[in-house]
Scaffold this active site. Structure first.
Site, PDB file in Angstrom:
ATOM      1  CG  HIS A 128      73.760  45.775  25.550  1.00 48.47           C
ATOM      2  ND1 HIS A 128      74.013  45.766  24.190  1.00 48.47           N
ATOM      3  CD2 HIS A 128      74.071  47.031  25.991  1.00 48.47           C
ATOM      4  CE1 HIS A 128      74.450  46.957  23.825  1.00 48.47           C
ATOM      5  NE2 HIS A 128      74.494  47.741  24.895  1.00 48.47           N
ATOM      6  CG  ASP A 154      71.620  52.487  22.940  1.00 51.78           C
ATOM      7  OD1 ASP A 154      71.125  52.916  23.998  1.00 51.78           O
ATOM      8  OD2 ASP A 154      72.834  52.231  22.805  1.00 51.78           O
ATOM      9  CG  HIS A 213      76.525  51.143  22.786  1.00 56.09           C
ATOM     10  ND1 HIS A 213      76.150  52.262  23.513  1.00 56.09           N
ATOM     11  CD2 HIS A 213      77.886  51.134  22.773  1.00 56.09           C
ATOM     12  CE1 HIS A 213      77.230  52.903  23.918  1.00 56.09           C
ATOM     13  NE2 HIS A 213      78.295  52.242  23.490  1.00 56.09           N
ATOM     14  CG  ASP A 240      73.850  55.442  23.902  1.00 53.85           C
ATOM     15  OD1 ASP A 240      72.880  55.451  23.104  1.00 53.85           O
ATOM     16  OD2 ASP A 240      74.311  54.390  24.367  1.00 53.85           O
TER      17      ASP A 240
END
Length: 349
Positions: free
Chosen positions: A162, A199, A201, A286
Site C-alpha cells: 500500500h 492479497d 486488498h 488475507d
C-alpha cells in the site's frame, strides 16, 4: 542454520566455470537441486502496531515460523539474513521528502503513534523493522540471482504494497516489492519484472509506482471495493505503462476455483506475452477463509494451486527467478497453514 554445503557447491561451480566443457567431470555436468530460501528474523517482531488486538501483529510471523518448524521444513530451507536498506535503495521508489518524514516521525516514538500520511500505527522499533524488511527482501533477490537458492519466501513485516512513493498507509511504511523490482533492474540489468499480487486488498502503492512505467507488469486479484478502494478492471496503466496493469477483481466469497481461473485465464497469457526476466509475488493471505479483514473463501490448497501456477511461469519464462514477499493475512492458524502450503510448492519446483 547456514549450510557449509552451499559454500562447497559455490566453490565447485567457480572451478567448473574455469574449465572447458570437455574438461568437466561427468558428475559436475549434472544439475544440482538448489534449496528454497527463507528470510525470517526476530527483528520483524519488534514492530508493534498497536495493542495485542491489532490484526497486523508479531504473532503473524511467530505462527509461520512454528508451522514451518512443526512440518520439519526449517532445516531444508536456506537461511537468508536481513540487512538495513540504504537511502539510495529507498529512493528507487520513494521520494526523499517522504523518507525524511518517516525518519522524523518514527524517531523517538513513545508508545504508539499513527504515521501522518495514513492509517499505519508505529512504535519505537518500527523504523528499524521496516528498513530491515526492505533490505532483507533485497538480500533474497541477491540469493536468487547469485544462485544460492532457486527461489525464496520473505516472511517480513511491516508489509509494503500500500505504500506509495509519497505516502505510507494500510499498515505499510516502505514498499518492499516495488523497491525490489527497481533493485533487480538497476543492480542486475534485467529489463522486465512481473509482480503478482494476490492479497485480498489491492496494492495501490505498487500500481501507482509503475502505472506509467511499462518495464514492470503488475497483476492483482483482490476485492474491489474493499480498502483502499482502488483496483478496478478499468485501471490498466497509461503512457508507456498502458496495458501493463492487469486488475482482476473477485467477488465476496471468492473460492479456490475462482482465483485459479483468474490466474489461468488472465495471468498466464499476460505473463507469456510480457516475458518477464524475474517474478515477484506480493503474497497476501488475507483472502483465506474466515480472515479477520477479508471475505474470500480461499483455502491453503487454493494458495498452493496459484503458487504452482506462478512458479511454473517462472521456470518457463525466467529461469525460475522468483521471490515471494509476505503482505497480509490475519487469522493466525489460517495464515500458518496457507504459508506452509505456499512454501511446500516453492520447494517442489
Amino acid at each position: 542454520m547456514r549450510s557449509s554445503g552451499i559454500v562447497t557447491l559455490a566453490l565447485g561451480t567457480i572451478l567448473a566455470c574455469q574449465l572447458r566443457p570437455t574438461q568437466l567431470p561427468k558428475a559436475q555436468s549434472t544439475a544440482v537441486s538448489k534449496p528454497t530460501g527463507l528470510l525470517y528474523d526476530d527483528i520483524y517482531l519488534k514492530h508493534l502496531s498497536g495493542n495485542s488486538g491489532h490484526p497486523e501483529r508479531p504473532e503473524r510471523l511467530i505462527s509461520i515460523r512454528e508451522a514451518l518448524e512443526k512440518a520439519g521444513l526449517m532445516q531444508s530451507l536456506y537461511p537468508i539474513h536481513p540487512r538495513r536498506v540504504t537511502e539510495e535503495e529507498l529512493e528507487l521508489v520513494h521520494k526523499p521528502s517522504y523518507i525524511a518524514l518517516v525518519r522524523r516521525e518514527l524517531s523517538n516514538v513513545q508508545g504508539y503513534r499513527e504515521l501522518s500520511t495514513g492509517d499505519t500505527l508505529v512504535s519505537k522499533d518500527s523504523l528499524e523493522a521496516a528498513e530491515f524488511a526492505t533490505g532483507g527482501v533485497l538480500n533474497a533477490v541477491d540469493a536468487v540471482m547469485q544462485g544460492k537458492v532457486k527461489n525464496a519466501f520473505a516472511a517480513v513485516r511491516p508489509p509494503g504494497h500500500h505504500a506509495t512513493p509519497t505516502r505510507g498507509m494500510g499498515f505499510c511504511i516502505f514498499n518492499n516489492v516495488a523497491i525490489a523490482a527497481r533493485y533487480i533492474q538497476k543492480k542486475y540489468g534485467l529489463q522486465r519484472v512481473l509482480i503478482v499480487d494476490w492479497d485480498y486488498h489491492h496494492g495501490n502503492g505498487t500500481q501507482e509506482t509503475f502505472y506509467e512505467d511499462g518495464s514492470v507488469f503488475y497483476f492483482s486479484t483482490h476485492h474491489y471495493g474493499a480498502y483502499p478502494g482502488t483496483g478496478s478492471a478499468a485501471e490498466t496503466g497509461a503512457g508507456k505503462g498502458a496495458g501493463k496493469i492487469l486488475n482482476v477483481p473477485l467477488p465476496p466469497g471468492a473460492t479456490d476455483a475462482q482465483i485459479e481461473e483468474a490466474f489461468q485465464t488472465k495471468l498466464v497469457p499476460a505473463a507469456r506475452n510480457f516475458k518477464p526476466d524475474f517474478i515477484l509475488i506480493s503474497a497476501g493471505f488475507d483472502g483465506m477463509r474466515n480472515d479477520l479483514l477479508g471475505v474470500f473463501d480461499i483455502t491453503p490448497a487454493g494458495f498452493a494451486t496459484i503458487t504452482r501456477i506462478v512458479a511454473g511461469l517462472s521456470k518457463e519464462l525466467c529461469q525460475g527467478r522468483l521471490v515471494s514477499v509476505l503482505e497480509g493475512g490475519y487469522r493466525l492458524d489460517g495464515l500458518a497453514e496457507s504459508v506452509l502450503a505456499h512454501v511446500k510448492v516453492l520447494q517442489e519446483e
